[in-house]
Design a protein around this motif. Structure first.
Motif, PDB file in Angstrom:
ATOM      1  N   HIS A  99      46.855  28.780  22.093  1.00  0.00           N
ATOM      2  CA  HIS A  99      47.377  28.171  20.888  1.00  0.00           C
ATOM      3  C   HIS A  99      46.296  28.039  19.827  1.00  0.00           C
ATOM      4  O   HIS A  99      46.442  27.259  18.903  1.00  0.00           O
ATOM      5  N   GLY A 100      45.199  28.754  19.918  1.00  0.00           N
ATOM      6  CA  GLY A 100      44.085  28.577  18.993  1.00  0.00           C
ATOM      7  C   GLY A 100      44.300  29.256  17.669  1.00  0.00           C
ATOM      8  O   GLY A 100      44.991  30.246  17.558  1.00  0.00           O
ATOM      9  N   GLU A 101      43.681  28.695  16.621  1.00  0.00           N
ATOM     10  CA  GLU A 101      43.688  29.335  15.325  1.00  0.00           C
ATOM     11  C   GLU A 101      42.715  30.493  15.350  1.00  0.00           C
ATOM     12  O   GLU A 101      41.713  30.479  16.059  1.00  0.00           O
ATOM     13  N   LEU A 138      41.749  34.363  20.268  1.00  0.00           N
ATOM     14  CA  LEU A 138      40.551  33.851  19.604  1.00  0.00           C
ATOM     15  C   LEU A 138      39.557  34.980  19.352  1.00  0.00           C
ATOM     16  O   LEU A 138      39.665  36.065  19.913  1.00  0.00           O
ATOM     17  N   THR A 139      38.578  34.696  18.511  1.00  0.00           N
ATOM     18  CA  THR A 139      37.620  35.727  18.104  1.00  0.00           C
ATOM     19  C   THR A 139      36.391  35.788  18.997  1.00  0.00           C
ATOM     20  O   THR A 139      35.475  36.552  18.722  1.00  0.00           O
ATOM     21  N   TRP A 140      36.354  34.986  20.062  1.00  0.00           N
ATOM     22  CA  TRP A 140      35.224  35.028  20.976  1.00  0.00           C
ATOM     23  C   TRP A 140      35.725  35.263  22.405  1.00  0.00           C
ATOM     24  O   TRP A 140      36.873  35.017  22.729  1.00  0.00           O
ATOM     25  N   GLU A 141      34.835  35.762  23.226  1.00  0.00           N
ATOM     26  CA  GLU A 141      35.156  36.060  24.622  1.00  0.00           C
ATOM     27  C   GLU A 141      34.561  34.999  25.536  1.00  0.00           C
ATOM     28  O   GLU A 141      33.617  34.289  25.157  1.00  0.00           O
ATOM     29  N   TRP A 183      40.236  25.337  18.971  1.00  0.00           N
ATOM     30  CA  TRP A 183      40.817  25.753  20.249  1.00  0.00           C
ATOM     31  C   TRP A 183      40.816  24.540  21.168  1.00  0.00           C
ATOM     32  O   TRP A 183      39.973  23.656  21.046  1.00  0.00           O
ATOM     33  N   PHE A 184      41.800  24.495  22.060  1.00  0.00           N
ATOM     34  CA  PHE A 184      41.917  23.423  23.027  1.00  0.00           C
ATOM     35  C   PHE A 184      42.020  23.987  24.434  1.00  0.00           C
ATOM     36  O   PHE A 184      42.581  25.060  24.638  1.00  0.00           O
TER      37      PHE A 184
END
Length: 242
Positions: free
Chosen positions: A5-7, A73-76, A136-137
């Motif tokens: 559910h992250g932006e 999300l933009t990170w791994e 992010w949660f």
């Protein structure tokens, strides 16, 4: 399948000079170090406020739910604990530069008071007087309305403290749950969904389209700002994002 559910935009960290007071040469911090809402406590992230080893355990490869958390999300997921240290160092640098505030989000009410729930941030483009939200949660904290609560707190900082003219947020075009959640808190603030930005955001698996939302200072003031007659609890609820 349940998905993150992250932006989409958890903004790039910057390393610029700190803002200095003309009179004392002491650093002046644009952002508050601690924000408290009805159910959350947001603390400026660094190695003093967040245990890097705990952050690594939540964000590492193989951590419970991490693939769903990072899906849009933009990170791994982290490969080593050093990545957690580097991230927190970058958060502190960004905060000191005045270019962005990254907050560790902790639950503020029982029975989970003090538990790390995720991250939230406000990036600023001062020349455009524009703020950008990101969050992010952890999966156990989805569906509680925390994202909207966090967004209202950061919009309040953006408009009432920093004097920005607009706040924007984007999400992956395929992340429908995030889109619905963002639309809910943006609508409550009087903002709007602006539309689809093609080839907008780079993700680990390539570039993707994003939906962009925004709220202006005037919209905020009329709907949720000082004098609007609305408090954070008046618009709270499960928003499907956090």
């Amino acid at each position: 399948m349940t998905r993150s559910h992250g932006e989409a935009t958890y903004f790039t960290v910057h390393r610029l000079r700190p803002h200095m007071s003309r009179s004392s040469e002491a650093r002046v911090e644009p952002f508050p170090r601690v924000l408290t809402t009805d159910r959350l406590r947001l603390v400026a992230a660094d190695t003093a406020s967040v245990d890097p080893f705990e952050l690594y355990e939540h964000c590492r490869e193989g951590a419970p739910g991490i693939e769903r958390v990072t899906r849009y999300l933009t990170w791994e997921p982290y490969g080593t604990v050093n990545e957690a240290f580097e991230f927190l160092d970058a958060c502190e640098s960004d905060f000191e530069s005045g270019e962005a505030a990254h907050y560790a989000v902790f639950v503020g009410c029982e029975p989970e008071a003090g538990e790390f729930a995720g991250m939230a941030g406000l990036g600023v483009e001062w020349d455009r007087r524009l703020g950008t939200l990101g969050t992010w949660f952890r999966e156990p904290f989805w569906g509680r309305g925390y994202s909207g609560e966090r967004a209202r707190a950061l919009m309040r900082v953006a408009f009432d403290r920093l004097g920005l003219e607009a706040v924007a947020v984007t999400c992956h075009a395929e992340n429908e749950k995030s889109r619905r959640a963002i639309r809910k808190y943006v609508d409550a603030a009087g903002g709007r969904e602006e539309g689809l930005l093609r080839n907008h955001t780079r993700y680990p698996d390539g570039v993707a389209d994003s939906y962009r939302f925004s709220v202006t200072r005037e919209e905020w003031a009329a709907n949720l700002g000082p004098g609007s007659g609305v408090t954070s609890s008046d618009t709270d609820g499960a928003d499907g994002e956090g």
